[in-house]
Design a protein around this motif. Structure first.
Motif, short mmCIF file in Angstrom:
data_model
loop_
_atom_site.label_atom_id
_atom_site.label_comp_id
_atom_site.label_asym_id
_atom_site.label_seq_id
_atom_site.Cartn_x
_atom_site.Cartn_y
_atom_site.Cartn_z
N ASP A 183 1.05 -1.14 -0.10
CA ASP A 183 -0.11 -0.03 -0.04
C ASP A 183 0.94 1.26 0.38
OD1 ASP A 183 -2.55 -1.35 0.27
OD2 ASP A 183 -2.39 -1.63 2.04
N MET A 184 0.06 2.31 -0.82
CA MET A 184 0.74 3.44 -0.81
C MET A 184 1.25 3.89 0.52
SD MET A 184 0.85 6.91 -3.13
CE MET A 184 0.54 5.66 -5.33
N SER A 185 0.03 3.88 1.36
CA SER A 185 0.10 4.73 2.97
C SER A 185 0.04 3.27 4.09
CB SER A 185 -1.43 5.39 3.14
OG SER A 185 -2.83 4.93 2.40
N ASP A 186 -0.06 3.99 4.92
CA ASP A 186 -0.41 3.31 5.94
C ASP A 186 -1.78 2.71 6.70
OD1 ASP A 186 2.84 4.07 6.62
OD2 ASP A 186 1.82 5.89 7.98
N PHE A 203 -1.68 -3.35 12.41
CA PHE A 203 -1.45 -2.13 11.94
C PHE A 203 0.00 -2.42 10.97
CE2 PHE A 203 -3.56 -0.30 15.63
CZ PHE A 203 -3.67 1.02 15.08
N ILE A 204 -0.64 -1.90 9.14
CA ILE A 204 0.54 -2.38 8.52
C ILE A 204 1.31 -0.84 8.20
CG2 ILE A 204 0.71 -3.31 6.28
CD1 ILE A 204 -2.35 -3.81 7.89
N PRO A 205 2.35 -0.68 8.27
CA PRO A 205 3.51 0.35 7.37
C PRO A 205 3.50 0.88 6.05
CG PRO A 205 4.59 -1.02 9.66
CD PRO A 205 3.74 -1.81 8.47
N ALA A 206 3.30 1.52 5.37
CA ALA A 206 3.99 1.93 4.52
C ALA A 206 4.88 1.70 3.82
CB ALA A 206 3.96 3.18 3.76
N GLY A 207 4.40 1.18 2.50
CA GLY A 207 6.50 0.24 2.38
C GLY A 207 6.37 -1.53 2.04
#
Length: 849
Positions: free
Chosen positions: A637-640, A774-778
């Motif tokens: 994803d491009m964002s969190d 919670f999934i961090p961006a990148g």
């Protein structure tokens, strides 16, 4: 003689006490039997005939197929005194409910002319027993409070004192069930708390099975704010969410931390624009300032994209005055360097359905063989001799006439002034994190840690995993920021305990979206990876009971980004509020008021990106099928993002299904040997059942890769791409970007090989009901559903991961034009500038006050 008399008296006393005790035991046993039989009699009297009289009505009214048995509504008999037995004869168990003003419940006329049975909860005796209550209700028959017997209730040993008799006559005229809006129900439960709402027993059992009639009589679903009738589901602002109000000192700390984080990116944007102005000065042979650059017209509700790479344009760009072709500064730089990306030189490969038999090991249909496509040739696009950039030819979307001229969108010196204001804020206040000193974290497992990986010589195998009630402290925020700043996922347990308990049953959500539950929806068939049309009723029936193909192979369907609208909160306002109230760390995640969510700082007149919430409803099974698994394939994803599991349904496979699945898997392996570049090892032959580590409580299996492992992961996928299947179970034929294509799901076997060959492994863990991930961006990640799941996710933009948003935006813009991940939906540069401007404005106002 005196001794003998005394002993005789003692013996007689003991005898009388023993006889009395024995009589009491017999009396208790008889009374207990009478109470049970009387409860059954009253239950049958009140509700037993409803099924026969209203069978047709139930068929029309019930909006989901009745899959539970209708247990008898047991009302136990409580007799506090032996003398008060006028309503019950000693040798009879027949109930007598007298027709009085306070108990106008039943009219013994014609069967079709019954009155409405009102469960009266007044005058409850504290001495009443609840030992024989039904799981549906603890209602008891009170023969002590009045000779005119009334139905009453015991709430966990606490008596309800508030009388309803003074409102019964009024209610009799308005006995409409609040849930189904019908006034002909024979048994309704009035609410003692509000004295206004009542719910029929049928609706209580169908739509609120987790609560008893007595609990809902004490406070009805409307008072509890969990009513899921159509009217309440569409009500707005009925559930309180965070208002975004914080102390001025805390707000100043957050905003200062925010602008401090954004300052390097503002400087980078300003530097890129300054370089373009300098190049323009060289082209024209004269000094060019911002005043010399013509301003282009734009509207607040308009997005301007680069015609070449589809990146958002927020300020300086080049445009053709003849055809309005617009080019971003990044593409201008690449054209000058001769390394232009994002062109249509690559043609998308189209996967073809090769027949049903092919999906399970058969041969493909001859008429469905893939066809070759010619790659179009494009005119070369180079700069002119005077270093100006010409408008591209028509095959590239331009007019081929004239040159592209420099234009601006923002007011004069707007970014430069913003940079100066942010620097002043940073000079005034230096912050560490959010203004508090971080504390140390004890390594190793613990109550707030969960092991998700087994990497050697690394200390990030354990993920931060607190309970929802442990995070509302300064230390909880510090721990979150410490892990989040390292790019590690976070799991928060038991988030549903922070909510009111609104039902997330699929049929409840379906009713909220459409009045007709038989309407059709488009779902994704996970086996063929294509859309199918199915009725809403059939889809949600399969959600709870499962579906299968003719050969017994489980049919896995899913709804992604459902409902299909940009505004989840408009269609499901109550569920949206319920979800937001469950969000942990709302300073980051709240899509409305999160002070550390950069996306919320956009001005109201600016068109905002669609970051959710979005709902994901999917079937699932614990067994790894290999084909047609209910999965979200590997992507980034491009964002969190934060994903909460709101509801699950466990669907088990039959013995015949398990046997047939093993047989079909062997056919799949044989087909893989023929078509794919892989060999099946002995270990792989045995890998036909549930992977190790799957527990009964787990509902979704997550694999999240570290950012530092992305390059090796991409290399592995490119080397082994011929071992995977994609749409219609066809082998993967085209790899443009191994992660952004979303063509791969790594099975347990592939994860094993990945670790053997490259030494990397993901964080792997189960998501349980009520847990937020919670999934961090990148961080590339994939998900497999072990049960039928309803998940809700929302994207957010945290200050810690702005650099990853920048990197991903640059990756996406280099994808071919046909690629589905190419669009710049986040508009990160535009977001940074407006968020920093608003944050600085708030700080300046607080300072002046």
């Amino acid at each position: 003689m005196q001794v003998m008399v005394a002993n005789e008296r003692q013996m007689n006393g003991m005898k009388r006490r023993m006889e009395g005790s024995f009589d009491e035991e017999i009396d208790k046993a008889v009374s207990e039997l009478k109470r049970r039989r009387l409860g059954e009699t009253i239950g049958n009297y009140l509700f037993g005939d409803c099924a026969s009289d209203e069978a047709e009505e139930e068929r029309v009214d019930l909006e989901e197929e009745a899959d539970t048995t209708d247990e008898d509504f047991v009302i136990s008999m409580c007799r506090s005194r032996r003398s008060n037995t006028s309503a019950v004869k000693r040798k009879s168990v027949r109930a007598v409910v007298k027709k009085t003003r306070s108990t106008v419940r039943t009219r013994h006329s014609e069967p079709n002319d019954w009155g409405r049975n009102i469960i009266d909860l007044s005058n409850t005796s504290s001495e009443s027993s609840d030992s024989n209550t039904s799981p549906h209700s603890s209602l008891t028959f009170n023969s002590h409070s009045s000779p005119n017997s009334t139905l009453c209730a015991n709430y966990d040993g606490k008596s309800v004192v508030r009388s309803l008799n003074n409102t019964m006559e009024k209610r009799e005229k308005h006995l409409t069930c609040h849930q189904c809006k019908k006034s002909d129900r024979r048994a309704v439960v009035p609410c003692i708390k509000c004295n206004e709402k009542q719910y029929c027993v049928r609706c209580i059992r169908q739509w609120y099975p987790q609560a008893s009639e007595v609990e809902l009589a004490q406070a009805c679903p409307f008072c509890r704010k969990i009513c899921n009738c159509n009217e309440c589901l569409h009500s707005i602002n009925s559930i309180e969410t965070s208002s975004g109000e914080t102390l001025d000192q805390e707000k100043a700390q957050h905003l200062t931390y925010l602008v401090t984080t954004l300052l390097p990116f503002i400087r980078q944007i300003q530097y890129e624009q300054s370089l373009e102005i300098m190049l323009e000065s060289k082209i024209l042979g004269a000094t060019v300032s911002e005043e010399d650059i013509q301003e282009t017209s734009s509207f607040d509700d308009e997005r301007i994209y680069c015609n070449q790479c589809a990146t958002s344009i927020f300020d300086l760009h080049r445009s053709c005055k003849n055809c309005s072709f617009e080019l971003c500064l990044s593409c201008c730089r690449e054209i000058r360097q001769g390394s232009l990306f994002g062109g249509p030189e690559i043609v998308s490969h189209e996967y073809i359905h090769q027949g049903y038999e092919y999906l399970h090991g058969g041969d493909p249909l001859l008429s469905c063989l893939p066809q070759s496509h010619t790659v179009p040739t494009l005119t070369t696009w180079v700069v002119n001799n005077d270093n100006t950039i010409p408008c591209p030819s028509k095959d590239r979307g331009g007019c081929g006439v004239g040159s592209l001229e420099l234009r601006r969108i923002l007011p004069l010196h707007w970014i430069r002034n913003l940079e100066t204001r942010v620097e002043n804020v940073v000079k005034d206040k230096a912050v560490n994190g959010n203004g508090v000193k971080a504390t140390g974290i004890v390594p190793g497992p613990g109550p707030r840690k969960r092991q998700a990986a087994y990497r050697k010589n690394f200390n990030d195998n354990f993920l931060y995993c607190p309970d929802a009630n442990q995070i509302h402290t300064v230390d909880g925020m510090i721990q979150f920021k410490k892990h989040w700043g390292k790019g590690q996922p976070v799991i928060v347990r038991d988030t549903l305990s922070q909510t009111l308990g609104l039902s997330w049953e699929p049929m409840v959500m379906s009713r909220a979206l459409c009045e007709n539950v038989d309407s059709n929806i488009k779902a994704v068939d996970c086996l063929a990876n294509c859309e199918v049309e199915i009725s809403t009723r059939e889809f949600f029936k399969g959600y709870t009971k499962g579906r299968s193909y003719d050969n017994l192979w489980p049919e896995m369907l899913k709804l992604k980004d459902w409902p299909p609208s940009d505004k989840f909160e408009n269609l499901l306002p109550r569920h949206c509020d319920e979800f937001i109230s469950a969000l942990p760390f709302q300073d980051y995640t709240d899509p409305r008021n999160g002070i550390l969510n950069i996306a919320t700082l956009l001005p109201s007149n600016i068109l905002k990106p669609d970051l959710g919430p979005k709902t994901y409803i999917a079937y699932g099974t614990s067994q790894e099928l290999g084909r047609g698994d209910s999965v979200t394939k590997l992507h980034c994803d491009m964002s969190d993002a934060v994903n909460i599991l709101m509801h699950t349904a466990d669907v088990s496979l039959s013995v015949d299904q398990v046997s047939e699945i093993d047989t079909l898997k062997k056919k799949h392996k044989a087909q893989d040997r023929r078509e794919l570049q892989c060999s099946v090892s002995g270990q792989e032959e045995l890998d036909l059942h549930q992977p190790r580590g799957i527990t009964a409580k787990g509902a979704a299996l997550w694999d999240i890769f570290r950012r530092e492992d992305v390059s090796l992961l991409e290399k592995y996928l490119r080397e082994h791409s011929k071992e995977f299947r994609h749409a219609y179970c066809s082998p993967v034929e085209q790899v443009i970007h191994p992660i952004h294509d979303q063509s791969f799901y790594l099975t347990s076997e592939h994860k094993r090989k990945l670790k053997e060959e490259y030494g990397i492994e993901p964080w792997t863990f189960e998501q349980k009901l009520g847990e937020a991930v919670f999934i961090p961006a990148g961080c590339p990640h994939q998900v497999r559903n072990l049960k039928s799941c309803t998940k809700v996710a929302v994207d957010f933009v945290s200050p810690e991961n702005i650099a990853e948003c920048f990197r991903l935006t640059e990756e996406f813009r280099k994808l071919p034009k046909f690629h589905k991940a190419r669009e710049d939906k986040l508009e990160i540069k535009k977001m940074i500038l407006h968020a920093a401007n608003r944050a600085v404005k708030h700080l300046e106002e607080m300072k002046s006050d």
